[in-house]
Enzyme design. Sequence first.
Site, mmCIF file in Angstrom:
data_model
loop_
_atom_site.group_PDB
_atom_site.id
_atom_site.type_symbol
_atom_site.label_atom_id
_atom_site.label_comp_id
_atom_site.label_asym_id
_atom_site.label_seq_id
_atom_site.Cartn_x
_atom_site.Cartn_y
_atom_site.Cartn_z
ATOM 1 N N GLU A 212 0.823 -1.230 0.000
ATOM 2 C CA GLU A 212 0.000 0.000 0.000
ATOM 3 C C GLU A 212 0.851 1.271 0.000
ATOM 4 O O GLU A 212 0.622 2.180 0.808
ATOM 5 C CB GLU A 212 -0.973 -0.013 1.187
ATOM 6 C CG GLU A 212 -2.003 -1.121 1.088
ATOM 7 C CD GLU A 212 -3.119 -1.058 2.135
ATOM 8 O OE1 GLU A 212 -3.003 -0.294 3.106
ATOM 9 O OE2 GLU A 212 -4.116 -1.792 1.957
ATOM 10 N N GLU A 334 -5.353 -8.562 -0.479
ATOM 11 C CA GLU A 334 -6.091 -8.276 0.770
ATOM 12 C C GLU A 334 -7.542 -8.034 0.398
ATOM 13 O O GLU A 334 -7.839 -7.108 -0.367
ATOM 14 C CB GLU A 334 -5.543 -7.026 1.477
ATOM 15 C CG GLU A 334 -4.233 -7.233 2.180
ATOM 16 C CD GLU A 334 -3.803 -6.013 3.006
ATOM 17 O OE1 GLU A 334 -4.667 -5.318 3.577
ATOM 18 O OE2 GLU A 334 -2.583 -5.773 3.055
HETATM 19 O O1 AHR Z 1 -5.085 -6.103 6.928
HETATM 20 C C1 AHR Z 1 -5.009 -4.998 7.766
HETATM 21 C C2 AHR Z 1 -4.326 -3.815 7.110
HETATM 22 O O2 AHR Z 1 -5.137 -3.316 6.073
HETATM 23 C C3 AHR Z 1 -3.012 -4.098 6.428
HETATM 24 O O3 AHR Z 1 -1.945 -4.028 7.316
HETATM 25 C C4 AHR Z 1 -2.910 -3.019 5.409
HETATM 26 O O4 AHR Z 1 -2.191 -3.407 4.268
HETATM 27 C C5 AHR Z 1 -4.357 -2.683 5.081
HETATM 28 O O5 AHR Z 1 -4.575 -1.330 5.125
#
Ligand code: AHR
Length: 542
Positions: A212, A334
Amino acid sequence: MARESRRGFLRKAAATGIALSADCAFGGLARARQAASPSSSPYKFYLDTRRTLPTLDRNIFGSFLEHLGRAIYEGIYDPNSKLADANGFRSDVLQEIRKLKVPIVRYPGGNFVSGYHWLDGVGPKADRSAVLDKAWNTIDTNQFGTNEFLAWCKAVGAEPLFAVNLGTGTPESAAALVEYCNVEKGTKWSDLRRKHGVAEPHNVKRWCLGNEMDGPWQIGHMSASEYGEKAADAARQMRYVDDSLQLVACGSSGPFMPTYLQWDREVLEQCFDYVDAVSLHRYFGNGKETDGDSSRFLALNLSMDKQIAEVASVCDYVQGRKKSSKRLWLSFDEWNVWYRANSGSAVNGNRQIAPHLLEEVYNLEDALLVGGLINSLVRNSNRVRVACLAQLINVIAPIMTNGNGLYRQTIYYPYSWALDYAHGAALEVLREPGATYEVPELGQVPYVDVAGTFDSAGGTVSLFLLNRDLNKSRQVEWNWESGGSSRLLAGWVLTGKDLKAVNGFDKPDRVEPQAAERPVNSGTTTRVELPPRSYSVYQWAM
Ligand code: AHR
């Protein structure tokens, strides 16, 4: 602090009208449908086992473990627990993950990775220092690191998906980690691994180039072109060490970002030649995003289809501009529902070891959407090759532990069905228009969402069906165009009266799968009634 500013940023995005979700990306037939038809007329699907996408990569059913809260410490590693094995791994968790057959696990972050020095987590445990993790304001003892994670992966039968630190870390340190993991011997870092007692190389194939990096909350956040250059350099150096790697560049953190797609384009303009894939992230909520309206919430998987299509078109645009024959794949590394435990003490570790962070409690409707999101991943499996349910244990997770054992949250079930039943290739399911309802920003949404797979080796077809109708059952009817089904092997449904029902240590089976209604065959047609508010799976031997 970093973790707070992500939330602040999200709030600002919502307030300034930055799109949090987008138009319906469902098939043309459904899009064309404007008026709702009566709930009594069945949804009609057409299945043909000769009409499939290429064999799906099972890594689209992967997951994620971050040094965050109780995911690692207390979650999978707890040497003082009565449930620990000789390595300090929680044996009940090991067993559960082994049974699930999670194919790939992303590690060690997440936001955590952008400040992580991998050298802190290798070598004799007594010599490792505890450090302050600035992403989550937590103390990390470093008792669990690279070799422990890779040993754990081996124990559960999962492939690792390693993320390198491109926040405070350098391309050189990323390449050193590849050398530490993958070179057999005779170099500085491979010999260090051997000195640490690991003679054989780990051969980690897939790597994420940071996390990110578009987010102002991210340690080491930078502009797209700066990141693109850094990722290209890291990729080059990592490939000099091992040219068989598969590398994933950081795409946008989600459609809520003001730089969404522009970031992806600029990054890929810099590093396209050096990477194989770009990442997508997405968390869905049922608060402000939907005004708490469950019908709207259950439609949100369609905005995952749209996000995939949008990011894929940026990849194709850059490919065209570069006149390249290389087609990037997508790593949706994610995704989940997450909107309750995302502020204040739920994201601030207060400098504790293994604090309770992001311990989202999932209800029935969350599980139904997770089912829909799995459908979206299956039908986009020609482009998405890796996807990670974020996360696996204790932190926005399907499995929760305490000192005495574990329980399965509601979202465990659709995830486990994907792992159990989605084999082979995604079926290209044709559908006739059926009843729809209007959802802001998504347009006309069909009540029934479907995905299917055909496993030619195993001779099975599986169908995954979400009924978004909160009040009525919906009939579905499908035609087996390549011949009738022979034998029903399984049929399960997740449903219930109370969309807000949750599981917990007190009552771990409040929300559990039930045997689904048996479909009725007539010639090459099969018909079944889906209960309201339900997600079902059926599997047949062909
Ligand atoms: O999964 C939780 C968080 O969400 C992670 O650390 C990050 O990559 C995202 O913002």
